[in-house]
Motif scaffolding. Structure first.
Motif, PDB file in Angstrom:
ATOM      1  N   GLY A 176       0.824  -1.202   0.000  1.00 32.86           N
ATOM      2  CA  GLY A 176       0.000   0.000   0.000  1.00 32.86           C
ATOM      3  C   GLY A 176       0.859   1.253   0.000  1.00 32.86           C
ATOM      4  O   GLY A 176       2.094   1.192  -0.048  1.00 32.86           O
ATOM      5  N   ASN A 177       0.192   2.403   0.075  1.00 36.47           N
ATOM      6  CA  ASN A 177       0.903   3.680  -0.035  1.00 36.47           C
ATOM      7  C   ASN A 177       0.350   4.668   0.985  1.00 36.47           C
ATOM      8  O   ASN A 177      -0.708   5.264   0.778  1.00 36.47           O
ATOM      9  N   ALA A 178       1.069   4.810   2.081  1.00 38.47           N
ATOM     10  CA  ALA A 178       0.629   5.715   3.144  1.00 38.47           C
ATOM     11  C   ALA A 178       0.670   7.175   2.708  1.00 38.47           C
ATOM     12  O   ALA A 178       0.017   8.030   3.323  1.00 38.47           O
ATOM     13  N   LYS A 179       1.413   7.466   1.641  1.00 37.39           N
ATOM     14  CA  LYS A 179       1.566   8.851   1.188  1.00 37.39           C
ATOM     15  C   LYS A 179       0.790   9.126  -0.099  1.00 37.39           C
ATOM     16  O   LYS A 179       1.041  10.125  -0.779  1.00 37.39           O
ATOM     17  N   ALA A 180      -0.144   8.249  -0.430  1.00 36.23           N
ATOM     18  CA  ALA A 180      -0.926   8.432  -1.657  1.00 36.23           C
ATOM     19  C   ALA A 180      -1.677   9.761  -1.621  1.00 36.23           C
ATOM     20  O   ALA A 180      -2.222  10.164  -0.590  1.00 36.23           O
ATOM     21  N   THR A 181      -1.703  10.435  -2.768  1.00 33.95           N
ATOM     22  CA  THR A 181      -2.430  11.709  -2.871  1.00 33.95           C
ATOM     23  C   THR A 181      -3.751  11.552  -3.615  1.00 33.95           C
ATOM     24  O   THR A 181      -4.506  12.519  -3.747  1.00 33.95           O
ATOM     25  N   GLY A 182      -4.013  10.335  -4.089  1.00 38.11           N
ATOM     26  CA  GLY A 182      -5.267  10.069  -4.782  1.00 38.11           C
ATOM     27  C   GLY A 182      -5.451   8.576  -4.960  1.00 38.11           C
ATOM     28  O   GLY A 182      -4.506   7.794  -4.764  1.00 38.11           O
TER      29      GLY A 182
ATOM     30  N   SER B 253     -13.951   0.320  -4.128  1.00 35.81           N
ATOM     31  CA  SER B 253     -13.285   1.582  -4.430  1.00 35.81           C
ATOM     32  C   SER B 253     -11.986   1.677  -3.648  1.00 35.81           C
ATOM     33  O   SER B 253     -11.837   1.038  -2.595  1.00 35.81           O
ATOM     34  N   GLN B 254     -11.040   2.477  -4.151  1.00 28.31           N
ATOM     35  CA  GLN B 254      -9.808   2.715  -3.400  1.00 28.31           C
ATOM     36  C   GLN B 254     -10.066   3.611  -2.186  1.00 28.31           C
ATOM     37  O   GLN B 254      -9.266   3.648  -1.262  1.00 28.31           O
ATOM     38  N   ASN B 255     -11.183   4.320  -2.210  1.00 28.88           N
ATOM     39  CA  ASN B 255     -11.543   5.173  -1.078  1.00 28.88           C
ATOM     40  C   ASN B 255     -12.712   4.545  -0.326  1.00 28.88           C
ATOM     41  O   ASN B 255     -13.287   3.544  -0.756  1.00 28.88           O
TER      42      ASN B 255
ATOM     43  N   PRO C  35      -6.889   9.812   3.997  1.00 24.21           N
ATOM     44  CA  PRO C  35      -8.088   9.263   3.355  1.00 24.21           C
ATOM     45  C   PRO C  35      -7.995   7.747   3.180  1.00 24.21           C
ATOM     46  O   PRO C  35      -6.938   7.132   3.383  1.00 24.21           O
ATOM     47  N   GLY C  36      -9.098   7.154   2.759  1.00 26.36           N
ATOM     48  CA  GLY C  36      -9.145   5.704   2.602  1.00 26.36           C
ATOM     49  C   GLY C  36      -8.110   5.150   1.648  1.00 26.36           C
ATOM     50  O   GLY C  36      -7.641   4.016   1.816  1.00 26.36           O
ATOM     51  N   TYR C  37      -7.735   5.949   0.630  1.00 25.32           N
ATOM     52  CA  TYR C  37      -6.766   5.448  -0.350  1.00 25.32           C
ATOM     53  C   TYR C  37      -5.329   5.439   0.180  1.00 25.32           C
ATOM     54  O   TYR C  37      -4.407   5.041  -0.542  1.00 25.32           O
ATOM     55  N   THR C  38      -5.118   5.867   1.424  1.00 28.96           N
ATOM     56  CA  THR C  38      -3.784   5.734   2.029  1.00 28.96           C
ATOM     57  C   THR C  38      -3.657   4.434   2.829  1.00 28.96           C
ATOM     58  O   THR C  38      -2.666   4.236   3.550  1.00 28.96           O
ATOM     59  N   MET C  39      -4.627   3.539   2.673  1.00 30.09           N
ATOM     60  CA  MET C  39      -4.568   2.267   3.398  1.00 30.09           C
ATOM     61  C   MET C  39      -3.284   1.524   3.042  1.00 30.09           C
ATOM     62  O   MET C  39      -2.894   1.427   1.872  1.00 30.09           O
TER      63      MET C  39
END
Length: 312
Positions: A173-179, A199-201, A275-279
């Motif tokens: 995963g990516n703890a620093k994802a911006t989207g 969804s990713q979020n 946000p959820g996409y930083t999972m």
């Protein structure tokens, strides 16, 4: 002159058997014939039963390369012994599963001395993710299953999968994802609500359902390093059903499935990382080598679905 014929003294009179003895002999012959008939019928029935049972037994074995561990939540701490080893409080808040002694200073030796919440109890590994919040309230998952899979690669690669080396550390995963596009291996969905698209979020789950998180870890190892500077370079994802030449050793794919007792408006939710996409998830392998090897051989390489005990 009349001569009387004398019998030879050695001559024995030939007598016919009494009728009752003939009847007994006949009954014995009939019984013997019946026993042969019953034996043949019994053998035929046994052969038919065996023929019918064999396909059923084979059908009962599910052709999925899998074993698993159920590791309930143990504790929460702002620690990360992989990314920030020896630095307590340096991380955002994490929820830990499995080994209940995990802290910032944990290493293989300390985890081997620890205890576990996992079934099976032989899995002393540590798993952790950023804590989920509903507003300001921390929410811990009530379903925590960690699947070890042989998927995403061809069958010939599955049969070559090697046990995860003890002490291996993996971050997915990516703890620093911006989207959402920055973290395609993580997804959110709703338990028992297939009408809600993953969804990713975070997703809006209907009443009576739970929000769940899926995260797939990389399954190709470089064959040398138990960790790397960025905690990712020693691992890779397969390409076109095979491991890349830079990471030639296939290992079981860890799939983390967490079920949170929340639903409704996703605007209420956030992770400690954002946000959820930083999972993202961290895994520190502390499986005993013999236990891991047996499961890889009997479940993954054999392409058989196994339970917590490592048996079909």
């Amino acid at each position: 002159m009349l001569f009387r014929h004398r019998r030879n003294p050695d001559h024995r009179r030939q007598r016919s058997l009494p009728p009752w003895r003939y009847r007994i002999a006949g009954l014995a012959a009939a019984a013997l014939a019946l026993s042969f008939l019953q034996a043949n019928v019994g053998n035929a029935a046994a052969e038919r039963a065996a023929a019918e049972t064999a396909p059923k037994a084979a059908a009962d074995v599910v052709r999925v390369a899998e074993f698993l561990a159920e590791c309930p939540y143990t504790h929460r701490a702002p620690d990360d012994p992989i990314v920030f080893p020896g630095l307590p409080g340096a991380s955002h808040m994490h929820s830990f599963f499995g080994n209940d002694t995990t802290h910032a200073g944990s290493d293989l030796a300390s985890l081997e001395r620890g205890r576990t919440s996992c079934a099976p109890e032989t899995d002393l590994s540590s798993y952790w993710v950023p804590t989920l919040y509903d507003g300001d309230r921390a929410v811990e998952p009530t379903g925590t299953t960690f699947y070890y899979l042989g998927e995403g690669v061809s069958d010939d690669v599955i049969r070559r999968i090697q046990p995860l080396p003890k002490g291996l550390r993996i971050v997915a995963g990516n703890a620093k994802a911006t989207g959402p596009q920055d973290n395609t291996i993580a997804r959110w969905s709703c338990l028992h609500a297939g009408e809600v698209n993953p969804s990713q979020n975070f997703v809006n789950c209907p009443p009576g359902t739970m929000m769940e998180s899926y995260l797939d870890f990389p399954q190709c190892w470089n064959g040398k390093d138990l960790d790397s500077a960025d905690h990712k370079s020693h691992m890779a994802y397969p390409v076109a059903g095979n491991c890349p030449s830079t990471h030639p050793v296939p290992v079981p794919k860890l799939r983390q499935v967490l079920r949170y007792p929340v639903n409704g408006d996703p605007a209420r939710f956030r992770l400690a990382s954002g946000p959820g996409y930083t999972m993202h998830g961290d895994f520190f392998n502390v499986w005993p080598e013999a236990e891991m090897a047996q499961r890889v051989r009997d479940c993954i390489n054999a392409i058989v679905k196994c339970g917590f005990d490592g048996k079909p």
